[in-house]
Design a protein around this motif. Structure first.
Motif, short mmCIF file in Angstrom:
data_model
loop_
_atom_site.label_atom_id
_atom_site.label_comp_id
_atom_site.label_asym_id
_atom_site.label_seq_id
_atom_site.Cartn_x
_atom_site.Cartn_y
_atom_site.Cartn_z
N SER A 1 0.81 -1.22 0.00
CA SER A 1 0.00 0.00 0.00
C SER A 1 0.85 1.28 0.00
O SER A 1 0.42 2.32 -0.48
N HIS A 2 2.06 1.16 0.53
CA HIS A 2 2.92 2.36 0.55
C HIS A 2 3.40 2.74 -0.85
O HIS A 2 4.05 3.76 -1.02
N ALA A 3 3.05 1.92 -1.84
CA ALA A 3 3.40 2.27 -3.22
C ALA A 3 2.61 3.48 -3.70
O ALA A 3 2.97 4.10 -4.70
N TRP A 4 1.53 3.83 -3.02
CA TRP A 4 0.67 4.91 -3.51
C TRP A 4 1.43 6.21 -3.78
O TRP A 4 1.14 6.92 -4.74
N GLY A 5 2.40 6.52 -2.91
CA GLY A 5 3.17 7.76 -3.13
C GLY A 5 3.79 7.76 -4.52
O GLY A 5 3.59 8.70 -5.31
N GLN A 6 4.49 6.68 -4.86
CA GLN A 6 5.14 6.60 -6.18
C GLN A 6 4.12 6.44 -7.31
O GLN A 6 4.29 6.99 -8.39
N TRP A 7 3.06 5.70 -7.03
CA TRP A 7 2.04 5.54 -8.07
C TRP A 7 1.43 6.90 -8.47
O TRP A 7 1.25 7.18 -9.64
N LEU A 8 1.13 7.69 -7.45
CA LEU A 8 0.52 8.99 -7.78
C LEU A 8 1.50 9.91 -8.52
O LEU A 8 1.10 10.74 -9.33
N GLU A 9 2.78 9.72 -8.21
CA GLU A 9 3.78 10.52 -8.95
C GLU A 9 3.71 10.23 -10.45
O GLU A 9 4.04 11.08 -11.27
N ASN A 10 3.29 9.02 -10.80
CA ASN A 10 3.18 8.69 -12.24
C ASN A 10 2.11 9.55 -12.91
O ASN A 10 2.25 9.92 -14.08
N LEU A 11 1.05 9.86 -12.19
CA LEU A 11 0.02 10.74 -12.77
C LEU A 11 0.57 12.17 -12.90
O LEU A 11 0.29 12.86 -13.89
N THR A 12 1.35 12.58 -11.91
CA THR A 12 1.96 13.91 -11.98
C THR A 12 2.91 13.98 -13.19
O THR A 12 2.93 14.96 -13.93
N ARG A 13 3.67 12.90 -13.39
CA ARG A 13 4.58 12.85 -14.53
C ARG A 13 3.81 12.87 -15.86
O ARG A 13 4.25 13.49 -16.84
N PHE A 14 2.67 12.19 -15.87
CA PHE A 14 1.83 12.16 -17.07
C PHE A 14 1.36 13.58 -17.43
O PHE A 14 1.52 14.04 -18.57
N ASN A 15 0.81 14.27 -16.44
CA ASN A 15 0.33 15.64 -16.69
C ASN A 15 1.48 16.56 -17.12
O ASN A 15 1.33 17.37 -18.03
N ALA A 16 2.63 16.40 -16.45
CA ALA A 16 3.78 17.27 -16.77
C ALA A 16 4.28 16.98 -18.18
O ALA A 16 4.67 17.91 -18.91
N ALA A 17 4.27 15.70 -18.58
CA ALA A 17 4.75 15.35 -19.92
C ALA A 17 3.84 15.98 -20.98
O ALA A 17 4.32 16.53 -21.98
N LEU A 18 2.53 15.93 -20.75
CA LEU A 18 1.60 16.53 -21.70
C LEU A 18 1.77 18.05 -21.74
O LEU A 18 1.73 18.66 -22.81
N ALA A 19 1.95 18.63 -20.56
CA ALA A 19 2.11 20.09 -20.49
C ALA A 19 3.32 20.53 -21.31
O ALA A 19 3.25 21.52 -22.06
N SER A 20 4.40 19.78 -21.21
CA SER A 20 5.60 20.14 -21.96
C SER A 20 5.38 19.93 -23.47
O SER A 20 5.72 20.79 -24.28
N LEU A 21 4.77 18.82 -23.83
CA LEU A 21 4.56 18.50 -25.25
C LEU A 21 3.62 19.49 -25.93
O LEU A 21 3.80 19.85 -27.10
N LEU A 22 2.58 19.91 -25.20
CA LEU A 22 1.49 20.66 -25.85
C LEU A 22 1.47 22.15 -25.46
O LEU A 22 0.56 22.88 -25.84
N ASN A 23 2.46 22.56 -24.69
CA ASN A 23 2.54 23.94 -24.21
C ASN A 23 1.31 24.35 -23.40
O ASN A 23 0.63 25.33 -23.70
N GLY A 24 1.03 23.55 -22.38
CA GLY A 24 -0.02 23.90 -21.41
C GLY A 24 0.60 23.91 -20.02
O GLY A 24 1.82 23.91 -19.88
N LYS A 25 -0.27 23.90 -19.00
CA LYS A 25 0.24 23.82 -17.63
C LYS A 25 -0.26 22.50 -17.03
O LYS A 25 -1.40 22.09 -17.29
#
Ligand SMILES: Cc1ncc(COP(=O)(O)O)c(C=O)c1O
Length: 375
Positions: free
Chosen positions: A47-71
């Motif tokens: 269950s302590h994996a949740w910290g790292q798992w949620l970081e994957n969603l943050t990385r997903f949003n950040a990757a899109l923001a960089s690719l598409l010039n959003g925030k």
């Protein structure tokens, strides 16, 4: 350069893979990320994996923001475009009864199913731009965006013939007329450069499965800063809450950003893969991918001696797919299957989509099969 880039992706070992408008090939780094950012934390930490798992969603949003010039905070992971569109429309302040949602008959059918279903539910009416209309004609859009249109659905690149629409000009019109705009970038993200800041749309929806090489299940929506505050999604859950850990059943506050579209416990697996895929493509650069893709398309067009080109001939009017109609498309498809050319057949003929990992030799093999067709 191409050889190094090719080595970054797992391509089917046999044949020529030209189905990138359907499923992009898996980057090796994304396969590794799935192991290290999803499976290992689970194995090691439960269950302590949740910290790292949620970081994957943050990385997903950040990757899109960089690719598409959003925030980053303007993006929210979604399962697919259809459900994202349903959530968006259901979240908006109600339109007056009888208002219209504008969509084109050439848009992806699933989008039409959603819009017609929503119209029934909310007392709205769908209005279709007829199949034969020139979707790049701004005067036509100006006419169709009449006073009784509440929301306009705009597909950046059409899936059947790869026609590319001048989105910034169309959203310029919707903005002027106070019509809500939703742009579908399923067929353009990852192959056509996109600048969300320049577009000034209200919403964008997309997926990662095609040119973004991120597999199915990792869609997304983007909402402009101005419109987020007006959205009250119906499909909520503790991850839509400004503070998911507040745990007060009598008190719910929407997250201030696009996170309000999250819902309950989020899916992590597909986003772990696609976050890394999108980062890989962003490092290569969409402009580089587009130039390479268009070079191969032009090469094919110049070399073939039969078939009618159904995609636009001008690079500034097309996406990454080349649609060719043959005298007998079914027979042509059989010949492609026989020769190991990965492609598919739709209303405009056969679709061929070269990505950054395709080579001139791939294009030549396709040309050879086309020029040998006896149909
Ligand atoms: C332009 C376009 N929009 C949407 C989709 C898919 O929508 P969904 O993610 O809801 O399956 C596709 C799939 O091919 C597409 O080409």
């Amino acid at each position: 350069m191409t050889t190094d880039i090719q080595a970054l992706f797992h391509r089917p070992e046999q044949g020529v893979y030209l189905l990138n408008h359907s499923v992009g090939c898996l980057p090796g780094s994304a396969s590794d990320a799935f192991q290290s950012h999803f499976l290992e934390p689970w194995k090691q930490q439960g269950s302590h994996a949740w910290g790292q798992w949620l970081e994957n969603l943050t990385r997903f949003n950040a990757a899109l923001a960089s690719l598409l010039n959003g925030k980053s905070q303007q993006f929210c992971p979604q399962t697919n475009l259809s459900s994202a569109l349903t959530k968006i429309v259901g979240s908006l302040p109600p339109a007056s009864a009888g208002q219209h949602i504008l969509i084109s008959e050439r848009d992806f059918p699933s989008m039409g199913f959603v819009i017609q279903t929503l119209c029934k539910r909310f007392g709205l009416k769908p209005r279709f731009i007829p199949h034969g209309a020139d979707l790049t004609d701004l005067n036509r859009w100006d006419d169709m965006l009449s006073d009784d249109v509440w929301l306009a659905f705009i597909t950046h690149v059409q899936s059947n013939d790869s026609l590319r629409l001048p989105v910034a000009d169309i959203t310029g019109l919707t903005k002027k007329k106070s019509i809500i705009s939703v742009v579908d970038i399923a067929q353009s993200a990852g192959v056509v450069p996109i600048d969300l800041d320049a577009w000034q749309a209200d919403f964008i929806i997309g997926s990662s499965v095609k040119w973004l090489c991120g597999g199915p299940g990792s869609g997304y929506l983007w909402a402009s800063d101005e419109i987020i505050a007006e959205c009250e999604p119906m499909d909520v859950g503790w991850f839509s809450h400004q503070n998911p850990m507040a745990f007060d059943i009598h008190h719910f506050d929407y997250a201030v950003d696009a996170g309000r579209f999250m819902g309950g416990t989020p899916s992590i697996m597909p986003f772990t893969v696609s976050a890394e895929s999108i980062r890989t493509l962003d490092r290569i650069g969409t402009e580089t991918i587009f130039q390479h893709n268009q070079k191969l398309i032009n090469h094919i067009i110049a070399q073939i001696n039969q078939g009618e080109i159904r995609s636009p001939m001008q690079e500034n009017r097309r996406g990454g797919t080349l649609a060719i109609s043959f005298k007998d498309n079914q027979k042509a498809m059989q010949a492609m299957n026989h020769a190991g050319i990965f492609c598919d057949q739709r209303s405009e003929g056969l679709r061929f989509s070269p990505h950054i990992y395709n080579t001139e030799e791939d294009a030549d093999q396709l040309v050879e099969v086309i020029n040998r067709l006896k149909i």
